[in-house]
Scaffold this motif. Structure first.
Motif, PDB file in Angstrom:
ATOM      1  N   ALA A   1       4.132   5.851  -5.371  1.00 11.41           N
ATOM      2  CA  ALA A   1       4.249   5.870  -6.832  1.00 11.41           C
ATOM      3  C   ALA A   1       3.175   6.763  -7.443  1.00 11.41           C
ATOM      4  CB  ALA A   1       4.153   4.448  -7.384  1.00 11.41           C
ATOM      5  N   ARG A   2       1.957   6.691  -6.888  1.00 16.45           N
ATOM      6  CA  ARG A   2       0.883   7.550  -7.398  1.00 16.45           C
ATOM      7  C   ARG A   2       1.193   9.020  -7.180  1.00 16.45           C
ATOM      8  NH1 ARG A   2      -2.454   3.534  -5.034  1.00 16.45           N
ATOM      9  NH2 ARG A   2      -2.796   4.864  -3.193  1.00 16.45           N
ATOM     10  N   ARG A   3       1.988   9.322  -6.166  1.00 18.45           N
ATOM     11  CA  ARG A   3       2.355  10.707  -5.870  1.00 18.45           C
ATOM     12  C   ARG A   3       3.521  11.184  -6.732  1.00 18.45           C
ATOM     13  NH1 ARG A   3      -0.647  14.102  -3.068  1.00 18.45           N
ATOM     14  NH2 ARG A   3       1.158  14.979  -1.992  1.00 18.45           N
ATOM     15  N   GLY A   4       4.017  10.330  -7.606  1.00 21.35           N
ATOM     16  CA  GLY A   4       5.066  10.742  -8.529  1.00 21.35           C
ATOM     17  C   GLY A   4       6.481  10.453  -8.080  1.00 21.35           C
ATOM     18  N   HIS A   5       6.638   9.715  -6.986  1.00 19.28           N
ATOM     19  CA  HIS A   5       7.976   9.372  -6.520  1.00 19.28           C
ATOM     20  C   HIS A   5       8.499   8.136  -7.246  1.00 19.28           C
ATOM     21  CE1 HIS A   5       7.597  12.325  -3.354  1.00 19.28           C
ATOM     22  NE2 HIS A   5       6.458  11.785  -2.962  1.00 19.28           N
ATOM     23  N   THR A   6       9.806   8.002  -7.290  1.00 21.94           N
ATOM     24  CA  THR A   6      10.429   6.818  -7.860  1.00 21.94           C
ATOM     25  C   THR A   6      10.542   5.781  -6.746  1.00 21.94           C
ATOM     26  OG1 THR A   6      11.695   8.102  -9.476  1.00 21.94           O
ATOM     27  CG2 THR A   6      12.478   5.874  -8.990  1.00 21.94           C
ATOM     28  N   VAL A   7       9.795   4.710  -6.885  1.00 17.83           N
ATOM     29  CA  VAL A   7       9.682   3.733  -5.802  1.00 17.83           C
ATOM     30  C   VAL A   7      10.276   2.397  -6.234  1.00 17.83           C
ATOM     31  CG1 VAL A   7       8.117   2.533  -4.242  1.00 17.83           C
ATOM     32  CG2 VAL A   7       7.580   4.867  -4.994  1.00 17.83           C
ATOM     33  N   PHE A   8      11.121   1.857  -5.371  1.00 16.20           N
ATOM     34  CA  PHE A   8      11.658   0.515  -5.569  1.00 16.20           C
ATOM     35  C   PHE A   8      11.021  -0.384  -4.517  1.00 16.20           C
ATOM     36  CE2 PHE A   8      14.681   3.149  -7.714  1.00 16.20           C
ATOM     37  CZ  PHE A   8      15.154   2.374  -8.763  1.00 16.20           C
ATOM     38  N   ALA A   9      10.270  -1.365  -4.979  1.00 14.89           N
ATOM     39  CA  ALA A   9       9.585  -2.300  -4.089  1.00 14.89           C
ATOM     40  C   ALA A   9      10.498  -3.486  -3.833  1.00 14.89           C
ATOM     41  CB  ALA A   9       8.270  -2.767  -4.714  1.00 14.89           C
ATOM     42  N   GLY A  10      10.945  -3.628  -2.590  1.00 11.96           N
ATOM     43  CA  GLY A  10      11.824  -4.729  -2.223  1.00 11.96           C
ATOM     44  C   GLY A  10      11.026  -5.985  -1.954  1.00 11.96           C
ATOM     45  N   LEU A  11      11.282  -7.039  -2.728  1.00 14.31           N
ATOM     46  CA  LEU A  11      10.596  -8.322  -2.570  1.00 14.31           C
ATOM     47  C   LEU A  11      11.636  -9.431  -2.568  1.00 14.31           C
ATOM     48  CD1 LEU A  11       8.343  -6.448  -3.929  1.00 14.31           C
ATOM     49  CD2 LEU A  11       7.411  -8.562  -4.852  1.00 14.31           C
ATOM     50  N   ARG A  12      11.417 -10.449  -1.755  1.00 17.03           N
ATOM     51  CA  ARG A  12      12.297 -11.604  -1.824  1.00 17.03           C
ATOM     52  C   ARG A  12      11.685 -12.643  -2.757  1.00 17.03           C
ATOM     53  NH1 ARG A  12      11.609 -15.091   3.782  1.00 17.03           N
ATOM     54  NH2 ARG A  12       9.335 -15.062   3.872  1.00 17.03           N
ATOM     55  N   ASP A  13      12.547 -13.452  -3.342  1.00 14.30           N
ATOM     56  CA  ASP A  13      12.112 -14.544  -4.216  1.00 14.30           C
ATOM     57  C   ASP A  13      11.180 -14.044  -5.318  1.00 14.30           C
ATOM     58  OD1 ASP A  13      11.994 -17.113  -5.169  1.00 14.30           O
ATOM     59  OD2 ASP A  13      10.573 -17.842  -3.674  1.00 14.30           O
ATOM     60  N   VAL A  14      11.660 -13.061  -6.059  1.00 13.53           N
ATOM     61  CA  VAL A  14      10.868 -12.440  -7.121  1.00 13.53           C
ATOM     62  C   VAL A  14      10.468 -13.431  -8.199  1.00 13.53           C
ATOM     63  CG1 VAL A  14      10.990 -10.750  -9.000  1.00 13.53           C
ATOM     64  CG2 VAL A  14      11.783 -10.132  -6.718  1.00 13.53           C
ATOM     65  N   ALA A  15      11.319 -14.415  -8.446  1.00 13.90           N
ATOM     66  CA  ALA A  15      11.030 -15.404  -9.499  1.00 13.90           C
ATOM     67  C   ALA A  15      10.212 -16.579  -8.981  1.00 13.90           C
ATOM     68  CB  ALA A  15      12.333 -15.910 -10.103  1.00 13.90           C
ATOM     69  N   GLY A  16       9.971 -16.626  -7.666  1.00 16.24           N
ATOM     70  CA  GLY A  16       9.252 -17.752  -7.086  1.00 16.24           C
ATOM     71  C   GLY A  16       7.966 -17.339  -6.412  1.00 16.24           C
ATOM     72  N   ARG A  17       7.945 -17.387  -5.085  1.00 18.93           N
ATOM     73  CA  ARG A  17       6.711 -17.164  -4.327  1.00 18.93           C
ATOM     74  C   ARG A  17       6.111 -15.782  -4.546  1.00 18.93           C
ATOM     75  NH1 ARG A  17       7.847 -16.695   2.044  1.00 18.93           N
ATOM     76  NH2 ARG A  17       5.809 -15.721   1.897  1.00 18.93           N
ATOM     77  N   ASN A  18       6.949 -14.800  -4.862  1.00 22.27           N
ATOM     78  CA  ASN A  18       6.441 -13.434  -5.070  1.00 22.27           C
ATOM     79  C   ASN A  18       6.415 -13.027  -6.537  1.00 22.27           C
ATOM     80  OD1 ASN A  18       5.763 -12.563  -2.430  1.00 22.27           O
ATOM     81  ND2 ASN A  18       7.938 -12.319  -1.946  1.00 22.27           N
TER      82      ASN A  18
ATOM     83  N   LEU B   1       0.827  -1.207   0.000  1.00 20.82           N
ATOM     84  CA  LEU B   1       0.000   0.000   0.000  1.00 20.82           C
ATOM     85  C   LEU B   1       0.858   1.253   0.000  1.00 20.82           C
ATOM     86  CD1 LEU B   1      -2.731  -1.100   2.578  1.00 20.82           C
ATOM     87  CD2 LEU B   1      -3.081  -0.719   0.120  1.00 20.82           C
ATOM     88  N   THR B   2       1.945   1.230   0.777  1.00 23.97           N
ATOM     89  CA  THR B   2       2.841   2.389   0.847  1.00 23.97           C
ATOM     90  C   THR B   2       3.562   2.608  -0.471  1.00 23.97           C
ATOM     91  OG1 THR B   2       3.164   2.096   3.230  1.00 23.97           O
ATOM     92  CG2 THR B   2       4.841   3.341   2.035  1.00 23.97           C
ATOM     93  N   ALA B   3       4.099   1.531  -1.048  1.00 31.84           N
ATOM     94  CA  ALA B   3       4.809   1.648  -2.324  1.00 31.84           C
ATOM     95  C   ALA B   3       3.893   2.194  -3.408  1.00 31.84           C
ATOM     96  CB  ALA B   3       5.372   0.289  -2.728  1.00 31.84           C
ATOM     97  N   GLU B   4       2.671   1.681  -3.484  1.00 25.05           N
ATOM     98  CA  GLU B   4       1.731   2.130  -4.508  1.00 25.05           C
ATOM     99  C   GLU B   4       1.293   3.572  -4.273  1.00 25.05           C
ATOM    100  OE1 GLU B   4      -0.279  -2.144  -5.795  1.00 25.05           O
ATOM    101  OE2 GLU B   4      -1.175  -1.005  -4.136  1.00 25.05           O
ATOM    102  N   ALA B   5       1.082   3.955  -3.012  1.00 26.14           N
ATOM    103  CA  ALA B   5       0.681   5.329  -2.708  1.00 26.14           C
ATOM    104  C   ALA B   5       1.774   6.317  -3.092  1.00 26.14           C
ATOM    105  CB  ALA B   5       0.343   5.463  -1.221  1.00 26.14           C
TER     106      ALA B   5
END
Length: 282
Positions: A24-41, A18-22
């Motif tokens: 981004a909508r405000r025009g900031h450059t957001v990097f969403a940190g996720l683990r296992d991007v190719a797997g569970r996420n 929710l924070t990352a998306e909010a």
């Protein structure tokens, strides 16, 4: 409002997403940190890519944190804000948990923020500016039965945040914590119960009643988890020095705020009594 480069950890769901998306909508450059991007996420990564940028980040691994920070700086040229949101909850009677299970609780909720901030701080110090936001919990201020491990981890995060606030102020870096009340997110769905079912069973009746009470009260009080994201956005975009922030549904807000104020005031008095007030920032 200038565009900021923000890293949000644990951004696959809940407060983090929710924070990352909010932001981004405000025009900031957001990097969403996720683990296992190719797997569970993988699904979350696919859904997030486009509106913001996804970076592989496992907060339980220092090398992963270092790589993620280096990748962001190489891509965006800088990092302005880190939102340490990654976390989990191990509910249940303390007796039923092993030390190894407790270690896993602290590894994400406490050491995760330590690793990410350790990775980014040399960059922020060189720039003489930056903001570290930790997503805490009212559990870090008030401990209830059957939340001992989680509460202890959030209390530790409170202490780390304040220590960073004092130590980093001379470098122009701010550190604050957002103490969130219980909101309807998927943290409960991902809860890790004790593996020792025999000892857990000893407390089964009380633990079940406690859990039911929490669920019933949450249903009554409601609360929009987007309030936490809104509070983070406000902190990031404000020109004022960021304060410690409490976010709670209406029925819980006033007592939580009073507790937070009392804690801050007591800390000032104790610091003065110890003779270290000159080293503490407000």
């Amino acid at each position: 409002m200038s565009e900021l480069v923000v890293l949000v950890t644990g951004a696959s769901s809940g407060f983090g997403r929710l924070t990352a998306e909010a932001l981004a909508r405000r025009g900031h450059t957001v990097f969403a940190g996720l683990r296992d991007v190719a797997g569970r996420n993988a699904q979350a990564a696919a859904e997030l890519n486009g509106s913001l940028r996804v970076v592989e980040l496992d907060v339980t691994d220092q090398d992963s944190a270092d790589r993620a920070v280096s990748e962001i700086i190489a891509t965006a040229g800088r990092i302005d804000v880190v939102v340490n949101n990654a976390g989990g909850i191990f509910p249940g009677p303390l007796e039923a948990f092993t030390a190894e299970e407790a270690q896993r609780q602290f590894d994400v909720n406490v050491l995760g923020a330590l690793r990410v901030n350790r990775a980014v701080l040399p960059h922020l110090r060189d720039r003489r500016r930056g903001l570290l936001i930790q997503i805490g919990s009212l559990a870090g201020l008030v401990t209830t039965p059957f939340t001992g491990l989680y509460a202890a981890s959030k209390a530790a995060l409170e202490s780390l945040t304040v220590a960073w606030r004092h130590e980093l102020a001379p470098f122009g870096i701010e550190s604050v914590i957002v103490d969130a009340a219980s909101y309807p997110t998927n943290i409960g769905l991902n809860a890790a119960l004790p593996a020792d079912t025999e000892r857990l069973g000893v407390y089964a009746e009380a633990f079940g009643a406690f859990t039911n009470a929490i669920v019933e009260r949450a249903a009554e009080s409601g609360g929009d988890p987007g309030e936490v994201a809104d509070a983070v956005v406000k902190l990031i975009e404000s020109d004022d020095r960021p304060p410690r922030t409490v976010v709670a549904p209406a029925g819980q807000y006033e007592p939580a705020q009073a507790l937070s104020r009392a804690s801050a005031e007591a800390a000032e008095r104790v610091g003065a009594a110890m003779g270290v007030a000159a080293f503490m920032t407000h």
